[in-house]
Write an enzyme that holds these catalytic residues in place. Structure first.
Site, short mmCIF file in Angstrom:
data_model
loop_
_atom_site.label_atom_id
_atom_site.label_comp_id
_atom_site.label_asym_id
_atom_site.label_seq_id
_atom_site.Cartn_x
_atom_site.Cartn_y
_atom_site.Cartn_z
N LYS A 41 0.70 -1.11 0.00
CA LYS A 41 0.10 -0.05 -0.01
C LYS A 41 0.81 1.45 -0.11
O LYS A 41 2.13 1.26 0.49
CB LYS A 41 -0.81 0.10 1.52
CG LYS A 41 -0.25 0.14 2.50
CD LYS A 41 -1.15 -0.05 3.72
CE LYS A 41 -0.16 0.07 4.55
NZ LYS A 41 -0.81 -0.56 6.87
N TYR B 279 15.91 29.35 7.71
CA TYR B 279 14.40 30.49 8.03
C TYR B 279 14.46 30.68 9.46
O TYR B 279 14.17 29.87 10.00
CB TYR B 279 13.34 30.28 7.36
CG TYR B 279 13.03 30.13 5.57
CD1 TYR B 279 13.31 31.67 5.59
CD2 TYR B 279 12.73 29.43 5.09
CE1 TYR B 279 12.90 31.64 3.94
CE2 TYR B 279 12.49 29.04 4.12
CZ TYR B 279 12.42 29.82 3.46
OH TYR B 279 12.10 30.49 2.00
C1 LIG Z 1 -0.56 -1.47 6.89
C2 LIG Z 1 -1.05 -3.08 7.39
C3 LIG Z 1 0.06 -4.71 7.69
C4 LIG Z 1 0.93 -4.06 7.17
O1 LIG Z 1 1.21 -3.77 8.52
P1 LIG Z 1 3.32 -4.13 8.95
O2 LIG Z 1 3.11 -3.58 10.18
O3 LIG Z 1 4.04 -2.68 7.96
O4 LIG Z 1 4.13 -5.12 8.57
C5 LIG Z 1 -1.17 -5.31 7.67
N1 LIG Z 1 -2.34 -5.55 7.64
C6 LIG Z 1 -3.07 -4.02 7.46
C7 LIG Z 1 -4.69 -4.43 7.70
C8 LIG Z 1 -2.55 -3.12 7.12
O5 LIG Z 1 -3.66 -1.97 7.60
#
Ligand SMILES: *Cc1c(COP(=O)(O)O)cnc(C)c1O
Length: 390
Positions: free
Chosen positions: A39, A271
């Site tokens: 994702k 800045y």
């Molecule tokens: C992002 C996500 C994962 C992966 O989590 P990690 O801690 O990065 O391994 C697994 N399951 C779901 C539902 C997620 O949203």
């Protein structure tokens, strides 16, 4: 490929490291299958290239949050099982069904939309029912589970869908021994047992994210869903370093020094003048900023390897650049500044940036912006220009 952009800054993605991480995680997964969670453009690493590499290394599932991310994997020609779990009303159910994507359903509204889309498509949907076993985010509450399971079974009997998975997600798997972990496992087992008693025959039951994959074998069931660990980052510094788990960071963020100059003592830097030189000194200008995902919150704190040593950002991180005080050392325009990487050359880690910015390393890599080209490095050591955001 944009040569100029590659020269300014690049995120080098080590696909050989990613493959090795997938193999290391599979070895810890108690024989369960592995879903590569890609994702958000594979946490900033480039979804398509990382998905391909993960499948080559033995992952059998790909996971995304949104259906658009899942459809993009299919459009790029990736086969195998793909699942996505973050739906909103009116989502592209029919496209997902026709692409053979497993869709997650947490409530009655979603079951209704997926059944309607399957009727239109004339193809049964692959549906995974998500249980809220205590995370308190997405998922179906135990009290609502009988209604959802019964409606899903009825739709199965009508040939509109198949329940391919039963699944849930942990709240605190990154804190081993946390009192929520065992109750979540027990609720999950109960909810799975109920669905199976009602006739659900899932292909996979799954609950483990990276920290649970690394520390909680009883959570592995049929499939583990690994994101951050696959990118070679420890889910939490308290659990251990990547090396403790046989993992290697996949992303190196580097930039070319844009300017080196001498300034007198008492010179304000960037800045707000939150940093002032204490003596005559040499400054190096690093041409990346918060537009590239370098957190402004790490102003005056972020670490960077320049001219052979680790330095600290002097003053504010601006949109496109920040300054480093070389404290008498020299550098030259075009020299490499490494913000983070695996550490072989003494460069900081993404975790170091997370500490400097009061956040987690997940956010550091995921926010590296679209202006930074991803450059893929493979076993042969040959860099390939990336295609931007995957
Ligand atoms: C992002 C996500 C994962 C992966 O989590 P990690 O801690 O990065 O391994 C697994 N399951 C779901 C539902 C997620 O949203």
């Amino acid at each position: 490929m944009n040569e100029t952009a590659t020269t300014r800054a690049r995120a080098e993605i080590d696909l050989a490291a990613l493959r090795a991480n997938v193999r290391a995680l599979r070895a810890r997964a108690s024989g369960a299958e592995l879903m590569a969670v890609v994702k958000s453009d594979a946490y900033g690493h480039g979804a398509v290239r990382c998905a391909e590499a993960a499948l080559e290394a033995g992952a059998t599932w790909l996971g995304t949050a949104t259906p658009q991310e899942a459809l993009a994997l299919r459009a790029a020609g990736l086969g195998g099982r793909v699942m996505c779990w973050l739906w909103t009303p009116g989502g592209p159910w029919r496209e997902a069904i026709e692409a053979g994507i497993d869709v997650s359903v947490s409530g009655m509204w979603a079951l209704g939309e997926v059944a309607a889309a399957a009727t239109e498509a004339g193809v049964p949907a692959r549906v995974q029912l998500k249980a809220d076993t205590g995370l308190g985010r997405n998922g179906c509450q135990p009290a609502d589970w009988p209604e959802l399971v019964s409606a899903a079974r009825a739709a199965e009997d009508e040939g509109l869908l198949r329940v391919t998975g039963l699944w849930s997600h942990f709240a605190c798997a990154d804190e081993p021994g946390h009192p929520s972990i065992t109750p979540q496992l027990n609720v999950f087992r109960d909810m799975v047992a109920y669905a199976e008693k009602e006739g659900v025959r899932p292909e996979v039951r799954h609950m483990a994210n990276s920290p649970a994959t690394l520390t909680l074998p009883e959570s592995h069931f049929d499939l583990v869903r690994t994101g951050i660990a696959m990118y070679g980052i420890s889910p939490s510094p308290e659990l251990g370093t990547p090396a403790d788990f046989g993992l290697r960071p996949v992303m190196t963020l580097a930039a070319s020094v844009a300017l080196v100059k001498q300034v007198p003592p008492g010179h304000g830097i960037s800045y707000g003048h939150h940093y002032t030189t204490s003596a005559e000194t040499t400054l190096a200008l690093v041409p990346v900023g918060y537009a590239d995902g370098v957190p402004r919150h790490a102003s005056g704190r972020g670490p960077v390897l320049v001219a052979g040593r680790r330095r600290t950002v002097a003053g504010r991180v601006a949109m496109d650049q920040f300054v480093v005080d070389l404290e008498g050392d020299t550098s030259a325009p075009g020299a490499e500044a490494v913000l983070f990487g695996p550490g072989d050359r003494g460069e900081p880690s993404a975790e170091d940036w997370a500490v400097a910015a009061d956040t987690i390393a997940y956010e550091i890599v995921t926010r590296i912006g679209g202006r930074v080209p991803r450059v893929y490095v493979d076993e042969g050591g040959t860099p390939h220009a990336g295609d931007g955001r995957g």
